[in-house]
Design an enzyme around this catalytic site. Structure first.
Site, PDB file in Angstrom:
ATOM      1  CG  MET A 492     -14.243   1.379 -16.344  1.00 40.89           C
ATOM      2  SD  MET A 492     -13.353   0.881 -17.825  1.00 40.89           S
ATOM      3  CE  MET A 492     -14.736   0.573 -18.913  1.00 40.89           C
ATOM      4  CB  CYS A 493      -8.529   0.534 -12.631  1.00 39.78           C
ATOM      5  SG  CYS A 493      -7.229   1.128 -11.514  1.00 39.78           S
ATOM      6  CB  THR A 494      -7.118   5.914 -13.979  1.00 45.06           C
ATOM      7  OG1 THR A 494      -6.765   5.997 -12.583  1.00 45.06           O
ATOM      8  CG2 THR A 494      -8.543   6.380 -14.155  1.00 45.06           C
ATOM      9  CB  VAL A 495      -3.530   1.937 -12.051  1.00 41.34           C
ATOM     10  CG1 VAL A 495      -2.036   1.659 -11.882  1.00 41.34           C
ATOM     11  CG2 VAL A 495      -4.043   2.776 -10.901  1.00 41.34           C
TER      12      VAL A 495
END
Length: 633
Positions: A492-495
């Site tokens: 997962m990544c929030t960017v």
């Protein structure tokens, strides 16, 4: 003959009473506006001596409300008598202003008149209080009413008020003082036809004064006034009681003792006053209710409410703490009476990651009333952070940037000083990332610190953006039985889309709240699978007052929808399978170090390598038929 001017009551409200009203409103009344009984006190009139002139100055005719006014057994100070009343608290200032105060007053005075008709003196000093409490600003609007019946024509004094010792004598006053010392009554009778004066309750008027000459019958009351010529407010209703109940006995005048002496004076200077009161029309005993007055005037001398503003004298931190709690309790009052806010507030939350997700999760946790929030992060604030991470500002990026965990905690406390926020700069080792021999001891200390933090907290948020960094926290959480969010090891990544982080963070916190409200907590079952007859899960059947408690959620921002997913635990999971947990519990840091240093260790430990080999072997054993290309020509 001189018309008597009665000294009205002046309310004296201690700050502790407003705090008690606040607690009553928040914990008991909530949105109800029921009448609530309370008890005030008053004492005999007090004076002070002016140091410059040497003259005595009369203090106010005060009725005092203390912090225990709502108690069934309030403390009555020495030489004080209780006065009982009711308070009606309104929920909005508009309701307070629009209240039919005339109707309230008339209803209250009707009860008072009925008690007089019944021969009771218990309600002669009853009072009414209406309030509006602005709990966020600690401002209290209030208005007292001390109903008293009007005499027409007015009561008059025969001659003038005199010193009681000059008329009754010191011996009588000393005897009265001795008789009432242990149990001071608000009203009482005194007869002086014998060798020793006697005292009795007003209810015994007929029997006590039977055959006693008028000049030896005296009506007494504890007089809260200290004015020489103005008896206190309680005398008005006492005279109304006597006029209605015993008109023939008071037709020729009522001998009144205004009792103002808490103790026998050493200098012989008694403060109590005496006078003969007359009022022809008041002794006819018609039974008709007289008109009543009694609303207190404000500080401008006009009929109107008063304002008590406690905010300037209160600690701003406490004001903020109360305001935060009030918002949550309003939600509970109006929507979810079963909501256990204390359980949420007392949950200690550990946030692994102080980035975009960590900042938003912290803000939402604080909005829920969580008071203990701990950050763990190894990075520093960079110039790209403040626009996405609401706990950081541009100044935090300068000079290489502040440590993110400590900076996030510091700024969280600036928003709300009542939160217990701390930050730890800590590297979380990851599997497949070997630890150099020189850093093994430091890694051991970091793991021990992380283990201690897990022990000290109840819920853990895995807010890092790589599956490797979430491995060790997943193992610790599963081994220690902690509530975990973002437990999946998926990448997962929030960017991504800017709004995703705030939506995901809010959803994670709401999920934690639902778990905390479920009777089984972290062991809450997932929502039932949809069926033909029930394609959608019933949120009210979950067991949590907040609705469903899904084990997994998948969101699709492009479609603006969230889908709960139901899955089974995987027996070969490298993060929470029995094999991993058993190895960790048996070997501790040593097994973790192998996971960090040996790329294939976890696959071997969980049997994933064997599963992979079996899969490869199965594929090789298949006799694949390949058609001859020439046959297709």
């Amino acid at each position: 003959m001189t018309i008597i001017q009665f000294q009205p009551f002046a309310s004296l409200v201690e700050p502790a009473f407003w705090h008690a009203l606040t607690n009553l409103k928040i914990d008991v009344l909530k949105l109800a506006d029921d009448h609530v009984p309370l008890t005030a006190t008053y004492t005999s009139g007090r004076t002070i001596v002016d140091r410059e002139t040497g003259k005595e100055i009369a203090l106010g005719c005060n009725l005092t409300l203390a912090g225990d006014a709502f108690s069934e057994t309030p403390h009555i100070p020495p030489y004080a008598v209780p006065a009982h009343g009711i308070v009606k608290n309104y929920n909005t200032i508009e309701e307070f202003k629009a209240a039919d105060k005339t109707a309230l007053f008339n209803e209250f005075s009707d009860e008072l008149w009925k008690s007089i008709q019944d021969g009771s003196t218990d309600k002669l000093t009853r009072f009414l209080l209406i309030t509006f409490a602005d709990l966020k600003k600690y401002k209290y609007f209030y208005w007292f009413a001390f109903p008293a019946f009007v005499a027409k024509p007015a009561w008059e004094i025969d001659g003038e008020w005199q010193s009681a010792s000059q008329v009754l004598g010191d011996k009588t006053l000393v005897s009265v003082r001795t008789s009432i010392h242990s149990n001071l009554p608000p009203f009482f009778l005194v007869r002086t036809d014998g060798s020793e004066p006697k005292v009795a309750p007003v209810a015994d008027f007929v029997k006590f004064f039977d055959g006693v000459p008028a000049e030896h019958r005296t009506i007494a009351f504890v007089d809260p006034s200290a004015q020489p010529s103005n008896p206190g407010w309680p005398l008005r209703n006492l005279l109304a009681f006597l006029a209605h109940r015993h008109p023939s006995l008071v037709a020729d005048g009522v001998r009144v003792l205004c009792w103002r002496d808490d103790k026998v004076p050493h200098d012989g200077h008694w403060k109590s006053r005496f006078g003969v009161v007359k009022g022809v029309a008041n002794v006819q005993g018609t039974g008709e209710k007289p008109s009543a007055v009694g609303w207190e005037k404000n500080v401008q001398g006009k009929l109107g409410p008063r304002l008590a503003d406690l905010a300037p004298m209160m600690d701003p931190v406490r004001l903020a703490d109360q305001a935060v709690d009030l918002n949550l309790k309003l939600m509970r009052w109006r929507i979810l009476p079963e909501l256990d806010l204390d359980k949420v507030a007392n949950t200690r939350c550990l946030l692994l990651g102080a980035g975009t997700l960590g900042c938003y999760v912290a803000r939402t946790l604080m909005a829920w009333g969580v008071r203990t929030i701990t950050f763990v992060d190894s990075a520093r604030v960079s110039f790209s952070n403040p626009v996405r991470q609401p706990l950081f500002q541009f100044e935090d990026c300068l000079n290489g940037g502040k440590p993110k965990a400590a900076c996030a905690a510091e700024n969280l406390k600036k928003i709300f000083p009542g939160v217990n926020a701390t930050g730890h700069s800590l590297n979380i080792p990851m599997p497949g990332h070997p630890i150099p021999p020189a850093l093994v001891e430091q890694t051991r200390k970091d793991v021990a610190t992380l283990e201690k933090l897990f022990d000290e907290h109840d819920a853990v948020f895995l807010l890092m953006d790589s599956r490797e960094s979430r491995w060790l926290p997943t193992v610790l959480g599963a081994a220690k039985g902690k509530s975990l969010t973002d437990r999946t090891l998926d990448q997962m990544c929030t960017v991504t889309r800017p709004g995703l982080a705030s939506l995901a963070s809010s959803t994670a916190v709401e999920l934690l709240a639902s778990v905390l409200q479920h009777p089984l907590g972290v062991n809450a079952p997932p929502p039932p699978l949809p069926t033909k007859d029930a394609p959608h899960a019933d949120p009210h059947a979950s067991g949590s007052v907040l609705g469903l408690v899904p084990h997994q959620l998948r969101g699709y921002l492009a479609e603006f929808r969230t889908v709960p997913i139901r899955g089974a635990a995987y027996a070969r999971c490298t993060g929470c399978s029995d094999a991993v947990l058993a190895a960790y519990e048996a070997q501790g840091f040593d097994v973790l170090l192998r996971a960090f240093n040996e790329p294939k260790f976890l696959e071997t430990l969980t049997g994933l390598d064997q599963l992979y080999s079996e899969g490869e072997a199965a594929l090789e054993s298949v006799d694949w038929e390949v058609e001859d290309e020439e046959d297709d020509m």
